[in-house]
Design an enzyme around this catalytic site. Structure first.
Site, PDB file in Angstrom:
ATOM      1  N   ASP A 299       0.817  -1.202   0.000  1.00 62.51           N
ATOM      2  CA  ASP A 299       0.000   0.000   0.000  1.00 62.51           C
ATOM      3  C   ASP A 299       0.865   1.273   0.000  1.00 62.51           C
ATOM      4  OD1 ASP A 299      -2.905   0.755   0.463  1.00 62.51           O
ATOM      5  OD2 ASP A 299      -1.990   1.841   2.131  1.00 62.51           O
TER       6      ASP A 299
ATOM      7  N   GLU B 109       2.026  -0.228  -4.658  1.00 59.99           N
ATOM      8  CA  GLU B 109       1.088   0.825  -5.081  1.00 59.99           C
ATOM      9  C   GLU B 109       1.805   2.172  -4.958  1.00 59.99           C
ATOM     10  OE1 GLU B 109      -3.219   2.793  -3.938  1.00 59.99           O
ATOM     11  OE2 GLU B 109      -1.731   2.278  -2.421  1.00 59.99           O
TER      12      GLU B 109
HETATM   13  C1  GLC Z   1      -4.184   2.976  -0.578  1.00 62.28           C
HETATM   14  C2  GLC Z   1      -5.356   2.031  -0.524  1.00 62.28           C
HETATM   15  C3  GLC Z   1      -6.564   2.790  -0.099  1.00 62.28           C
HETATM   16  C4  GLC Z   1      -6.300   3.364   1.271  1.00 62.28           C
HETATM   17  C5  GLC Z   1      -5.036   4.193   1.302  1.00 62.28           C
HETATM   18  C6  GLC Z   1      -4.599   4.423   2.710  1.00 62.28           C
HETATM   19  O1  GLC Z   1      -4.333   3.928  -1.565  1.00 62.28           O
HETATM   20  O2  GLC Z   1      -5.505   1.359  -1.731  1.00 62.28           O
HETATM   21  O3  GLC Z   1      -7.717   2.006  -0.094  1.00 62.28           O
HETATM   22  O4  GLC Z   1      -7.385   4.152   1.665  1.00 62.28           O
HETATM   23  O5  GLC Z   1      -3.966   3.550   0.658  1.00 62.28           O
HETATM   24  O6  GLC Z   1      -4.195   3.211   3.278  1.00 62.28           O
END
Ligand code: GLC
Length: 568
Positions: free
Chosen positions: A205, A264
């Site tokens: 994440d 991500e």
């Molecule tokens: C990422 C996740 C999202 C979350 C954010 C904070 O973007 O995919 O769902 O709200 O991180 O953890």
């Protein structure tokens, strides 16, 4: 412009990943929230679809402020979803069925209810004080002008210890201080713990946010802007590559098995992504970039919806195909739990075009070079939800945004229109299994309303139906497994400035693919070149000829095809 090709491929380069958002997937106990037993009950469905890897969104213990992306115990399952023995049973069954399972690693921040933070905030000299990012007030206010990605300031005042802590997301999601080696070690130990349990890798994440700019400088701001979300202050920061390489060495070094890692990375550029995914640097296998899912955002942010510019969308994805080809690897995605449904966003969710546009967009994405990710329900062509009132939304990003618009005297009607189109809750409505009550998701009241179109748009109606969106995804996944040119062929864009046709080729020294789609309702005739005469159709409308007899191709509205020809 032709790039890539010709390298040895790793197993995950011909794999297709399926994301499960457990809360909305399948509810086994009737409490209205999906759970692990629900997932176990649907694994055969995933086997039928043909996917290789499951990415499970967070199921750890959590106050569920951000639906599990706020973790209070990395080594336990939230009772909402089940127990550790149930997790083990799920993992064992996934492996028996020949699939793999990847955990969601959320370590830019924890929940404020995590014992590390509870301890950290207890006093200025607590053992974990420095595990988070604490700063004194500046002139009686926030230490800098950083805004939270979930609206408002990124700083929260702590009364007990008289300092602010940093939270790039909600105030209940304090950021960990990765400069502290104890934090990095604690994260690595957690990963090792899950790998020892048998998991096959991690989706990480917002992992490019873990190293903040030195000195936490103010972001450039217009005079009326109190808080600014400035990626240059926290994305791809000074130590991020060092931290990831260290993590990969410590966690995967010397470990036998086939693993997959994907980070991500909001705001990441292809240049940065080359560093993150260059195999010789030992950081990550691939990243999720955000360029193509930002093309419809306006200057005021994601809810400032600007409609689709197809040429911009094409160019965004093509850029990543071209610039990440000789080094590194792409992930390919339209949807996840944070994005609205692609059929409603970039396709056409009118019932007459819904299926064709879902299939066309799938063809375009799955024809590219990279590892495709399918988000639950995408394989059915699930659509956005008809959101109308503020009360329809559950997601804290949406709720915080709506509140901030009211507080700052903004345009509420425009905000609600933006939310309806882009809100993350569009992705989170329950999975549509059948036409029955609650779409077969739950026998209880679902935590978020089921889309009313489940009466005709559901898995039961599609699984055994030739020509369904589901069958189309099955075919695309099969092609990914069977055709080396789809995995590693060079990518060459065609007709890039055409506002309706999306086309490109993929080629190796022995075979070439033409992937072409009409992204609109009006029929189009396209001159594709005489070299494609006699090419074989691998995927396309059932009544289209099996081979091409002319250099001119007639495409119906939202018609998409894949052709293959030998290279001589
Ligand atoms: C990422 C996740 C999202 C979350 C954010 C904070 O973007 O995919 O769902 O709200 O991180 O953890």
């Amino acid at each position: 412009m032709t790039v890539g090709g010709g390298r040895d491929t790793a197993w995950w380069q011909s794999a297709v990943v399926y994301q499960i958002y457990p809360r909305s997937f399948a509810d086994s106990n009737g409490d209205g929230v999906g759970d692990l037993r629900g997932v176990i009950g649907r694994l055969d469905y995933l086997r039928t679809l043909g996917i290789d890897v499951i990415w499970l969104s967070p199921v750890y213990r959590s106050p569920q402020v951000d639906n599990g992306y706020d973790i209070s115990d990395y080594r336990d399952i939230d009772p909402l979803f089940g127990t550790l023995p149930e997790f083990d049973a799920l993992l064992a069954r996934v492996h028996e069925l020949g699939m793999k399972l990847v955990m969601d690693l959320v370590v830019n921040h924890t929940s404020d209810e995590h014992p590390w933070f509870v301890e950290s905030r207890s006093s200025r000299d607590s053992a974990t004080r420095d595990w988070y990012i604490w700063r004194d007030a500046r002139d009686g206010a926030e230490p800098n002008n950083w805004g939270s990605l979930f609206s408002g300031s990124a700083w929260e005042w702590d009364q007990t210890t008289g300092q602010y802590y940093l939270h790039l997301f909600d105030r209940k999601q304090p950021d960990l201080n990765w400069q502290n080696p104890q934090v990095r070690k604690a994260v690595q130990d957690t990963m090792i713990w899950w790998l020892d349990r048998g998991v096959d890798g991690f989706r990480m994440d917002v992992i490019n946010f873990i190293s903040k700019a030195d000195g936490l400088p103010d972001a450039p701001a217009a005079p009326e802007q109190r808080f600014v979300v400035a990626f240059e202050n926290f994305a791809d920061g000074p130590h991020v590559h060092e931290y990831l390489a260290e993590m990969t060495r410590a966690v995967f070094g010397g470990r036998d098995g086939e693993f997959i890692t994907v980070g991500e990375m909001p705001g990441v550029t292809p240049q940065q992504a080359r560093l993150y995914t260059d195999p010789t640097r030992g950081e990550l296998n691939m990243v999720f970039q955000f360029e193509h899912v930002s093309v419809d955002h306006g200057p005021a942010g994601k809810f400032d919806y600007r409609g689709l510019d197809l040429v911009a969308l094409k160019k965004a994805l093509h850029r990543w195909q071209v610039e990440l080809a000789d080094t590194g690897w792409n992930s390919l995605y339209w949807n996840n739990h944070d994005q609205p449904r692609v059929v409603s966003r970039f396709g056409d969710d009118d019932p007459d075009y819904w299926a064709a546009s879902a299939k066309a967009l799938a063809t375009i994405l799955h024809g590219m070079r990279g590892t495709p990710f399918v988000y639950q329900g995408e394989e059915l062509g699930m659509t956005n939800f008809p959101f109308r009132t503020p009360q329809d939304h559950r997601d804290l990003e949406a709720v915080n945004f709506h509140r901030s618009v009211l507080e700052t005297g903004g345009d509420e009607a425009a905000a609600l229109a933006g939310l309806a189109k882009i809100s993350r809750d569009n992705a989170r409505t329950p999975m549509q299994w059948d036409a029955g009550p609650n779409a077969g998701f739950s026998t209880g009241e679902p935590w978020l309303a089921v889309n009313p179109n489940h009466t005709w748009l559901n898995a039961a109606a599609q699984i055994d139906s030739a020509g369904s969106v589901f069958a189309h995804y099955q075919a695309l996944i099969r092609l990914r497994h069977d055709l080396p040119v789809l995995v590693d062929g060079d990518f060459t864009p065609l007709m890039e400035d055409d506002p309706q046709i999306w086309a490109y080729t993929r080629s190796t020294s022995t075979a070439e693919l033409l992937i072409i789609a009409n992204c609109g309702r009006d029929p189009r005739t396209v001159d594709i070149g005489r070299e494609w005469i006699d090419a074989e159709m691998l995927l396309g409308l059932a009544d289209a000829p099996a081979t091409l007899t002319s250099a001119s191709l007639d495409l119906a509205g939202w018609d998409a095809r894949i052709y293959m020809r030998p290279v001589r």
